[in-house]
Motif scaffolding. Structure first.
Motif, PDB file in Angstrom:
ATOM      1  N   LEU A 238       0.828  -1.204   0.000  1.00 40.69           N
ATOM      2  CA  LEU A 238       0.000   0.000   0.000  1.00 40.69           C
ATOM      3  C   LEU A 238       0.865   1.258   0.000  1.00 40.69           C
ATOM      4  O   LEU A 238       0.593   2.208  -0.734  1.00 40.69           O
ATOM      5  N   ASP A 239       1.914   1.265   0.820  1.00 45.56           N
ATOM      6  CA  ASP A 239       2.792   2.441   0.858  1.00 45.56           C
ATOM      7  C   ASP A 239       3.436   2.681  -0.501  1.00 45.56           C
ATOM      8  O   ASP A 239       3.565   3.830  -0.952  1.00 45.56           O
ATOM      9  N   GLU A 240       3.859   1.608  -1.176  1.00 46.99           N
ATOM     10  CA  GLU A 240       4.424   1.758  -2.509  1.00 46.99           C
ATOM     11  C   GLU A 240       3.398   2.319  -3.482  1.00 46.99           C
ATOM     12  O   GLU A 240       3.746   3.089  -4.389  1.00 46.99           O
ATOM     13  N   ALA A 241       2.141   1.946  -3.315  1.00 46.34           N
ATOM     14  CA  ALA A 241       1.095   2.448  -4.210  1.00 46.34           C
ATOM     15  C   ALA A 241       0.988   3.962  -4.103  1.00 46.34           C
ATOM     16  O   ALA A 241       0.902   4.666  -5.118  1.00 46.34           O
ATOM     17  N   PHE A 242       0.986   4.488  -2.887  1.00 52.25           N
ATOM     18  CA  PHE A 242       0.866   5.932  -2.717  1.00 52.25           C
ATOM     19  C   PHE A 242       2.065   6.656  -3.321  1.00 52.25           C
ATOM     20  O   PHE A 242       1.910   7.677  -4.004  1.00 52.25           O
ATOM     21  N   VAL A 243       3.264   6.131  -3.087  1.00 50.73           N
ATOM     22  CA  VAL A 243       4.470   6.749  -3.654  1.00 50.73           C
ATOM     23  C   VAL A 243       4.442   6.676  -5.178  1.00 50.73           C
ATOM     24  O   VAL A 243       4.733   7.642  -5.886  1.00 50.73           O
ATOM     25  N   SER A 244       4.082   5.499  -5.702  1.00 49.08           N
ATOM     26  CA  SER A 244       4.077   5.289  -7.150  1.00 49.08           C
ATOM     27  C   SER A 244       3.082   6.219  -7.836  1.00 49.08           C
ATOM     28  O   SER A 244       3.390   6.820  -8.877  1.00 49.08           O
ATOM     29  N   LEU A 245       1.887   6.344  -7.280  1.00 46.48           N
ATOM     30  CA  LEU A 245       0.876   7.203  -7.898  1.00 46.48           C
ATOM     31  C   LEU A 245       1.308   8.665  -7.877  1.00 46.48           C
ATOM     32  O   LEU A 245       1.117   9.396  -8.861  1.00 46.48           O
ATOM     33  N   ARG A 246       1.894   9.105  -6.782  1.00 54.71           N
ATOM     34  CA  ARG A 246       2.365  10.493  -6.723  1.00 54.71           C
ATOM     35  C   ARG A 246       3.426  10.749  -7.789  1.00 54.71           C
ATOM     36  O   ARG A 246       3.406  11.784  -8.461  1.00 54.71           O
ATOM     37  N   ARG A 247       4.357   9.817  -7.934  1.00 51.26           N
ATOM     38  CA  ARG A 247       5.411   9.984  -8.938  1.00 51.26           C
ATOM     39  C   ARG A 247       4.813   9.976 -10.346  1.00 51.26           C
ATOM     40  O   ARG A 247       5.216  10.763 -11.204  1.00 51.26           O
ATOM     41  N   MET A 248       3.865   9.094 -10.584  1.00 51.94           N
ATOM     42  CA  MET A 248       3.267   9.001 -11.911  1.00 51.94           C
ATOM     43  C   MET A 248       2.576  10.302 -12.298  1.00 51.94           C
ATOM     44  O   MET A 248       2.775  10.819 -13.400  1.00 51.94           O
ATOM     45  N   PHE A 249       1.770  10.826 -11.382  1.00 56.41           N
ATOM     46  CA  PHE A 249       1.053  12.063 -11.709  1.00 56.41           C
ATOM     47  C   PHE A 249       2.020  13.225 -11.916  1.00 56.41           C
ATOM     48  O   PHE A 249       1.882  13.997 -12.869  1.00 56.41           O
ATOM     49  N   ALA A 250       3.003  13.346 -11.044  1.00 54.69           N
ATOM     50  CA  ALA A 250       3.897  14.495 -11.106  1.00 54.69           C
ATOM     51  C   ALA A 250       4.902  14.387 -12.250  1.00 54.69           C
ATOM     52  O   ALA A 250       5.061  15.334 -13.034  1.00 54.69           O
ATOM     53  N   LEU A 251       5.576  13.234 -12.367  1.00 50.79           N
ATOM     54  CA  LEU A 251       6.700  13.110 -13.283  1.00 50.79           C
ATOM     55  C   LEU A 251       6.306  12.640 -14.670  1.00 50.79           C
ATOM     56  O   LEU A 251       6.899  13.077 -15.669  1.00 50.79           O
TER      57      LEU A 251
END
Length: 251
Positions: free
Chosen positions: A105-118
């Protein structure tokens, strides 16, 4: 240098304007955030229900020519759902590809933030912070039940080690009996599953559509919980309501 979740170099063409998604949960995530960006999605991308984009095949057999013809400046993919050969072919055709990797779950939050931003060049969507708040509100729970979690039959396959779904269940007090298996989705015969000593069988309705009769039919005498596969395995807006939806199903 910007890299995706696998460490692969990613060179954006500026802010994304035309996106093809090869992952149902990422399709739903982008549709809930910036729906006008989606130009194409797989036949398995069923959320939102009114999604009106070009369909480009399945997650494992996308029509690469159709994707390139759409002229996307970004393709969203996942290391588990999509084949490396297909993603390499898209890169060779000059299409920027962003690949997610999510095991917790923690990886999901990090991954989604990176995807949207980067990758997408978008601000963080409000639903992402809402999902984090929803899961933070779940009190820490000891493992109170040990479960087998089939995800397919003919042949039978179950959750093994390092899976996003297994992490969600653990946060809700359900331990996966096969979490220590060397494979992430091992094939395990029904006789072995029945002998595993589970005090619960968790049956999601996807990727295999288990139904209410499958618990007593295949696992007589073992309590069965029929759960929403979307809430158990998707990382996206469904995470907002997943603690409550899964909690009720597992109760």
């Amino acid at each position: 240098m910007t890299t995706d979740d696998l460490g692969e170099p990613f060179v954006p063409r500026g802010a994304a304007r035309r996106v093809v998604s090869l992952v149902p949960s990422l399709t739903e995530s982008l549709a809930a955030t910036a729906p006008g960006l989606l130009a194409g999605a797989t036949a398995w991308c069923e959320r939102p229900a009114d999604l009106d984009v070009t369909r480009i095949g399945g997650t494992k057999n996308p029509d690469l020519d159709a994707i390139v013809a759409l002229g996307p400046d970004l393709v969203l993919a996942n290391e588990e759902e999509n084949r490396p050969a297909d993603l390499d072919a898209l890169r060779e055709a000059g299409v920027p590809v962003w690949v997610t990797k999510v095991r917790t779950l923690d990886e999901a939050f990090v991954s989604l933030r990176r995807m949207f931003a980067l990758a997408c060049g978008l601000p963080e969507p409000p639903w992402l912070a809402e999902a984090e708040r929803a899961w933070r509100a779940v009190p820490p729970s000891p493992v109170v039940r040990r479960a087998v979690v089939p995800v397919w039959r003919k042949p039978w396959m179950v959750l093994g080690r390092d899976t996003f779904a297994g992490d969600l269940l653990l946060r809700l007090g359900v331990g996966n009996l096969y979490a220590g298996h060397p494979e992430r989705y091992p094939r395990v015969g029904l006789p072995e599953l029945l002998a595993a000593g589970a005090d619960l069988v968790v049956l999601p309705d996807e990727p295999y559509r288990f139904g209410s009769e499958d618990g007593p039919g295949f696992f007589p005498g073992v309590p069965a919980a029929l759960v929403s596969g979307r809430h158990l395995t998707w990382y996206g807006p469904s995470l907002v309501e997943a603690p409550a939806v899964l909690g009720r199903a597992l109760a």
